[in-house]
Design a protein around this motif. Structure first.
Motif, PDB file in Angstrom:
ATOM      1  N   TYR A  82      -1.106   5.672   2.063  1.00 27.31           N
ATOM      2  CA  TYR A  82      -1.786   5.891   0.807  1.00 27.31           C
ATOM      3  C   TYR A  82      -0.822   6.135  -0.353  1.00 27.31           C
ATOM      4  N   GLY A  83       0.429   6.361  -0.060  1.00 31.38           N
ATOM      5  CA  GLY A  83       1.409   6.740  -1.062  1.00 31.38           C
ATOM      6  C   GLY A  83       1.436   5.844  -2.280  1.00 31.38           C
ATOM      7  N   ASN A  84       1.436   4.536  -2.095  1.00 31.59           N
ATOM      8  CA  ASN A  84       1.506   3.630  -3.240  1.00 31.59           C
ATOM      9  C   ASN A  84       0.155   3.408  -3.899  1.00 31.59           C
ATOM     10  N   VAL A  85      -0.897   3.491  -3.120  1.00 30.92           N
ATOM     11  CA  VAL A  85      -2.232   3.228  -3.664  1.00 30.92           C
ATOM     12  C   VAL A  85      -2.751   4.434  -4.439  1.00 30.92           C
ATOM     13  N   PRO A 107      -1.010   7.569  -5.777  1.00 32.66           N
ATOM     14  CA  PRO A 107       0.231   8.325  -5.927  1.00 32.66           C
ATOM     15  C   PRO A 107       0.031   9.814  -6.222  1.00 32.66           C
ATOM     16  N   GLU A 108      -1.137  10.208  -6.728  1.00 32.01           N
ATOM     17  CA  GLU A 108      -1.380  11.615  -7.026  1.00 32.01           C
ATOM     18  C   GLU A 108      -2.509  12.148  -6.163  1.00 32.01           C
ATOM     19  N   LYS A 109      -2.379  13.383  -5.757  1.00 28.71           N
ATOM     20  CA  LYS A 109      -3.399  14.037  -4.932  1.00 28.71           C
ATOM     21  C   LYS A 109      -4.737  14.053  -5.683  1.00 28.71           C
ATOM     22  N   GLY A 110      -5.773  13.720  -4.988  1.00 32.03           N
ATOM     23  CA  GLY A 110      -7.110  13.745  -5.579  1.00 32.03           C
ATOM     24  C   GLY A 110      -7.550  12.429  -6.192  1.00 32.03           C
ATOM     25  N   MET A 111      -6.654  11.484  -6.329  1.00 28.55           N
ATOM     26  CA  MET A 111      -7.029  10.211  -6.964  1.00 28.55           C
ATOM     27  C   MET A 111      -8.010   9.415  -6.111  1.00 28.55           C
ATOM     28  N   GLN A 112      -7.864   9.465  -4.794  1.00 29.62           N
ATOM     29  CA  GLN A 112      -8.794   8.741  -3.925  1.00 29.62           C
ATOM     30  C   GLN A 112     -10.197   9.327  -4.072  1.00 29.62           C
ATOM     31  N   LYS A 113     -10.288  10.644  -4.122  1.00 32.83           N
ATOM     32  CA  LYS A 113     -11.589  11.293  -4.285  1.00 32.83           C
ATOM     33  C   LYS A 113     -12.213  10.921  -5.635  1.00 32.83           C
TER      34      LYS A 113
END
Length: 65
Positions: free
Chosen positions: A1-4, A6-12
């Motif tokens: 997930y690092g490149n997709v 890059p910041e914590k919480g962005m997927q949520k």
């Protein structure tokens, strides 16, 4: 997930907006894109024909969708 994400919480955050688009936005698009019911049906007829829907699926996609 690092490149997709890059910041914590962005997927949520992305999932929140995707859900909003599915639950809210998609219902506002059709009435604002088609000027008449006939125009909407003609468009859905093309989608059903080119999408190779079965008879029942095509009917529901065109008239209920």
């Amino acid at each position: 997930y690092g490149n997709v994400y890059p910041e914590k919480g962005m997927q949520k955050e992305e999932m929140k907006w995707r859900q909003w688009a599915d639950d809210w936005l998609v219902h506002l698009i059709s009435p604002n894109v088609y000027r008449t019911t006939g125009e909407a049906l003609a468009s859905f007829d093309y989608i059903v024909r080119e999408g190779k829907f079965g008879a029942v699926e095509g009917f529901f996609a065109k008239y209920v969708g």
